[in-house]
Design a protein around this motif. Structure first.
Motif, short mmCIF file in Angstrom:
data_model
loop_
_atom_site.label_atom_id
_atom_site.label_comp_id
_atom_site.label_asym_id
_atom_site.label_seq_id
_atom_site.Cartn_x
_atom_site.Cartn_y
_atom_site.Cartn_z
N PHE A 34 0.85 -1.18 0.00
CA PHE A 34 0.00 0.00 0.00
C PHE A 34 0.89 1.24 0.00
CE2 PHE A 34 -3.03 -3.01 1.64
CZ PHE A 34 -4.26 -2.53 1.24
N GLY A 35 0.33 2.35 -0.44
CA GLY A 35 1.02 3.61 -0.31
C GLY A 35 1.03 4.06 1.14
N ALA A 36 1.70 5.18 1.38
CA ALA A 36 1.75 5.73 2.73
C ALA A 36 0.35 6.10 3.19
CB ALA A 36 2.65 6.95 2.75
N GLY A 37 0.11 6.02 4.47
CA GLY A 37 -1.20 6.39 5.01
C GLY A 37 -1.41 5.79 6.38
N THR A 38 -2.46 6.21 7.01
CA THR A 38 -2.83 5.70 8.33
C THR A 38 -3.54 4.37 8.15
OG1 THR A 38 -3.07 7.96 9.10
CG2 THR A 38 -4.07 6.24 10.46
N ARG A 39 -3.15 3.38 8.92
CA ARG A 39 -3.75 2.04 8.81
C ARG A 39 -4.26 1.61 10.19
NH1 ARG A 39 -4.16 2.60 3.75
NH2 ARG A 39 -2.23 2.69 2.62
N PRO A 40 -5.35 0.84 10.23
CA PRO A 40 -5.86 0.37 11.51
C PRO A 40 -4.95 -0.69 12.14
CG PRO A 40 -7.22 -0.48 9.72
CD PRO A 40 -6.18 0.41 9.13
#
Length: 195
Positions: free
Chosen positions: A189-195
């Motif tokens: 996945f690209g950068a980002g907030t993940r659970p």
């Protein structure tokens, strides 16, 4: 009534040259161990090296399963929308009618082979790529073709779809990474907030 159980696995993490990394090998082993308690008949894989390697590792955890290539599982763009959503304009830049036709043919071959009931109870693992997982989920849900966009899938994540005669497909599980420790999740996945 026979059910076709399709266990979709995006290959493990790979380097820019398409070779599984150490992380990808570990992810592949863990998803194989997760599937080991199921009556898997076959492991089918894309012809691309990252999927071949992942499938061999998964297959080593499933000694009764046959491991074979399925060209329909190769990485490709499954659908080029006529009206490209603005967020995706750069992604589809340069795609013309010929590419859209080829995308459609490849997507039709994928669903014709795997998105249908089987004559007997079947459990098969498909080691493929993010776009192919997205396309099969979109198809199972009866969503418009453009809805494959944004259905992202992590490396070695597990998606399960069941097909039965006379019934709509059932998406049992999507993008499940419960078999992976936290540090091996969300790759691909690209950068980002993940659970």
């Amino acid at each position: 009534m026979a059910t076709r159980h399709v266990y979709l696995v995006r290959h493990g993490a790979a380097d820019p040259f398409g070779t599984l990394t150490d992380v990808g090998e570990r992810q592949s082993e863990l998803v194989g161990k997760r599937l080991a308690g199921l009556p898997i008949d076959a492991v089918r894989h894309s012809p691309l090296p990252r999927a071949v390697h992942c499938a061999r590792i998964v297959g080593s955890c499933l000694p009764d399963a046959v491991v074979r290539e399925a060209p329909e599982l190769v990485d490709h763009v499954p659908h080029v929308p006529v009206d490209v959503p603005p967020l995706w304009a750069a992604f589809f830049d340069g795609y013309g009618a010929e590419e859209a036709e080829e995308a459609s043919r490849a997507a039709d071959a994928l669903t014709a082979r795997f998105a249908r009931p089987a004559e007997t109870e079947t459990h098969e693992v498909l080691v493929t790529h993010a776009y192919q997982v997205a396309w099969l989920v979109r198809d199972a849900l009866g969503a418009p073709p453009v809805r494959w966009l944004g259905l992202n899938c992590g490396n070695a994540a597990l998606t399960v779809i069941e097909y039965r005669d006379g019934d709509a497909p059932t998406v049992v599980l999507y993008n499940d990474m419960g078999h992976l420790p936290a540090e091996l999740r969300w790759t691909g996945f690209g950068a980002g907030t993940r659970p």
